[in-house]
Enzyme design. Structure first.
Site, PDB file in Angstrom:
ATOM      1  N   PHE A 160       0.836  -1.200   0.000  1.00  0.00           N
ATOM      2  CA  PHE A 160       0.000   0.000   0.000  1.00  0.00           C
ATOM      3  C   PHE A 160       0.870   1.248   0.000  1.00  0.00           C
ATOM      4  CE2 PHE A 160      -2.322  -3.449   1.922  1.00  0.00           C
ATOM      5  CZ  PHE A 160      -3.568  -3.366   1.314  1.00  0.00           C
ATOM      6  N   GLU A 161       0.359   2.315  -0.591  1.00  0.00           N
ATOM      7  CA  GLU A 161       1.125   3.558  -0.702  1.00  0.00           C
ATOM      8  C   GLU A 161       1.437   4.182   0.663  1.00  0.00           C
ATOM      9  OE1 GLU A 161      -1.353   7.124  -2.052  1.00  0.00           O
ATOM     10  OE2 GLU A 161      -2.619   5.442  -2.594  1.00  0.00           O
ATOM     11  N   THR A 162       0.707   3.747   1.688  1.00  0.00           N
ATOM     12  CA  THR A 162       0.954   4.270   3.024  1.00  0.00           C
ATOM     13  C   THR A 162       2.245   3.709   3.623  1.00  0.00           C
ATOM     14  OG1 THR A 162      -0.571   2.529   3.716  1.00  0.00           O
ATOM     15  CG2 THR A 162      -1.417   4.782   3.670  1.00  0.00           C
TER      16      THR A 162
END
Lengths: 253, 325
Positions: free
Chosen positions: A49-51
């Protein structure tokens, strides 16, 4: 076996994921797709995930990319810079496949997730790029989920948020972008691929009960339908895994 | 300032001192996770106006600040809030009505801008954005930028790779550094001097802190200095960057705080419902923000029964089986 439209869309997209892919995804159908592929056809794929969460356990379905469910049992929990570096890293970047959604897609697979109307004071404002432009700029291939409606497949985007093939062959290279672009647009009626030479969208398959004409009626621009075949519906094995293991509580599907 | 003295103060005092009308602010967290919500609600209660806000994907916090009438300019990558609001509702309405001046970037660009600010360099390069309207369309006009010396003259710029084709790139997009007047984050643990330990994802919090002129940290627990010094490698931020430490249990509520509590789907849904209607949203602010003295007042309105449903499981860090439909 009976199946729903969302199940069909998820399975059609999951079949595009290869074993060993590193899958960048958002929530909703994209995370369903990534989890389905991992359980069915690409057991060695990795979800991130981009997080900044890489390869979490995902015992429950995350409803946002910052959901604490993406943090449990991950190989590493870091932040945005590390996540986007993973997409550009010389070793890992070329293995990444993105799964995106958008408000509009054009014939070259460029995406709008920013606004409809004038940018300064739009008729409709959407969330904006988030990491979509970044992933579309960096990785070798991405999938797009769309619903087939004329206004969502316009001749010209109101705002180009994320780059597909821009205005055709060689355009990404001319702009200085990494080689890449969309490989499939999965909709409620069928799946579109992109021609290797023209970089234009064409109809690859239509769902049982749908005709190519019906798909063309739901787009502002026209696409080649000569290569289209009827899609293979989800198998009993695919549906069973999807229902029992991926979304048993029916949070998304 | 920022030395190893006791920086603990009340939230009311911290906001009054460090968040002034028209200041440039950034808040930590990401969509439904670890937004410094107690601080956000205190800013609204104190009636701050004309804030210039920098955000990557702060959903809940930024949307409430917009709804509370605090923000007039926003540089942002993503205004969405998960299932409760695929596009943040007050953000969407304010932009469509022309009440909010917006400049769009990508998440990576915003993360790089905070990093540049933290590093003390004027800009950093990326290959993200080439060929898109993020480069072509500007929300802040060159004239407006020229009239605001605290803003860079340009949104961004494309330059030729000064090293030729080194790194396989002919051109790069350079994005300007951000140095907010104040950054506010919420963390799991801090000591009285301001050293912080963030559990789970840090998003871009660390660079947002290091880029800022002043920093307020709100925390679930204040722990002894020696406790954090036993495993320094687990610490996220050293005290030298921090100006105020505020103890606020449930300070990220209604967003999540990993290992402490989940996001509250009921409250977020409830806010989204009210946010769609001017009268309902005004009633919501009157009751849940202006109608309470502090964050504990909001938590009392929500009730212990509701807070118990989002209590985090010790192993997974979230509320197992929480009804999120």
């Amino acid at each position: 076996m009976e199946y729903t439209l969302k199940e069909m869309m998820t399975i059609m997209a999951a079949r595009e994921i290869d074993n060993g892919d590193i899958v960048f995804c958002g929530t909703g159908l994209p995370i369903m797709t990534a989890m389905a592929a991992k359980c069915i056809n690409a057991p060695e794929s990795i979800i991130f995930f981009e997080t900044g969460a890489i390869d979490p356990k995902l015992e429950e379905i995350p409803m946002a990319v910052a959901d604490p469910r993406v943090m449990y049992g991950a190989a590493s929990n870091s932040g945005l810079l590390e996540a986007f570096a993973t997409m550009q890293n010389r070793k890992t970047g070329r293995r990444v496949i993105g799964i995106l959604g958008a408000a509009q897609v054009d014939r070259y697979g460029n995406l709008n997730s920013t606004c409809i109307g004038e940018y300064a004071q739009p008729e409709t404002r959407f969330p904006g790029s988030g990491g979509a432009c970044d992933v579309a700029s960096f990785v070798p291939r991405f999938l797009v989920f769309m619903y087939h409606e004329k206004r969502k497949f316009p001749l010209k985007l109101d705002y180009l948020t994320s780059p597909g093939y821009l205005d055709g062959p060689g355009a990404r290279e001319r702009e200085g972008l990494m080689p890449g672009g969309p490989t499939a647009v999965v909709t409620n009626l069928g799946v579109m691929h992109f021609d290797d030479d023209s970089k234009e969208m064409y109809l690859a398959c239509y769902y049982p009960g749908v005709t190519p004409g019906e798909i063309l009626d739901n787009m502002e621009f026209s696409v080649d339908v000569s290569r289209a075949v009827e899609a293979m519906p989800p198998t009993e094995v695919e549906l069973t895994i999807l229902r029992d293991r991926v979304d048993p509580h029916k949070l998304v599907l | 300032m920022n030395s190893s003295h006791d920086k603990v103060m009340t939230l009311e005092e911290a906001i009054a001192r460090f968040v002034t009308d028209g200041c440039h602010i950034s808040i930590g967290g990401f969509t439904v996770n670890r937004n410094p919500m107690a601080a956000v609600y205190e800013i609204i209660r104190q009636g701050r106006k004309n804030l210039h806000c920098y955000a990557h994907s702060n959903g809940t916090g930024v949307d409430e600040l917009i709804g509370g009438g605090c923000i007039s300019r926003l540089e942002i990558a993503y205004g969405g809030n998960g299932k409760a609001a695929p596009t943040c509702i007050r953000f969407k309405l304010a932009v469509q009505r022309g009440q909010l001046l917006v400049e769009d970037y990508t998440n990576y660009q915003m993360a790089l801008r905070f990093l540049a600010g933290a590093m003390g360099v004027p800009f950093l390069p990326t290959l993200s954005g080439l060929g898109t309207d993020i480069v072509a369309k500007w929300g802040f006009s060159p004239e407006m930028r020229a009239n605001h010396p605290e803003l860079p003259d340009k949104k961004l710029e494309i330059i030729d790779n000064p090293f030729g084709a080194w790194g396989d790139a002919a051109r790069v997009v350079v994005v300007p550094a951000i140095n907010p007047d104040v950054t506010i984050i919420h963390v799991q643990q801090a000591d009285r001097n301001g050293t912080c330990r963030i559990e789970g994802l840090n998003f871009a919090d660390i660079d947002q802190v290091k880029a800022a002129k002043s920093v307020i940290v709100t925390c679930e627990e204040i722990v002894e200095v020696h406790q954090l010094r036993e495993k320094p490698e687990y610490n996220s931020i050293p005290f030298i960057h921090v100006d105020a430490v505020v103890h606020v249990p449930f300070g990220a509520y209604p967003t999540a705080c990993h290992n402490f509590y989940d996001y509250d789907p009921v409250y977020l849904k409830h806010v989204s419902h009210f946010a769609k209607d001017e009268k309902l949203y005004a009633e919501y602010l009157a009751k849940f923000v202006h109608g309470v003295k502090d964050h504990q007042g909001l938590l009392n309105l929500v009730g212990k029964g509701q807070l118990d449903t989002i209590s985090a499981d010790k192993t997974t860090g979230y509320a197992i089986g929480l009804d999120r439909r």
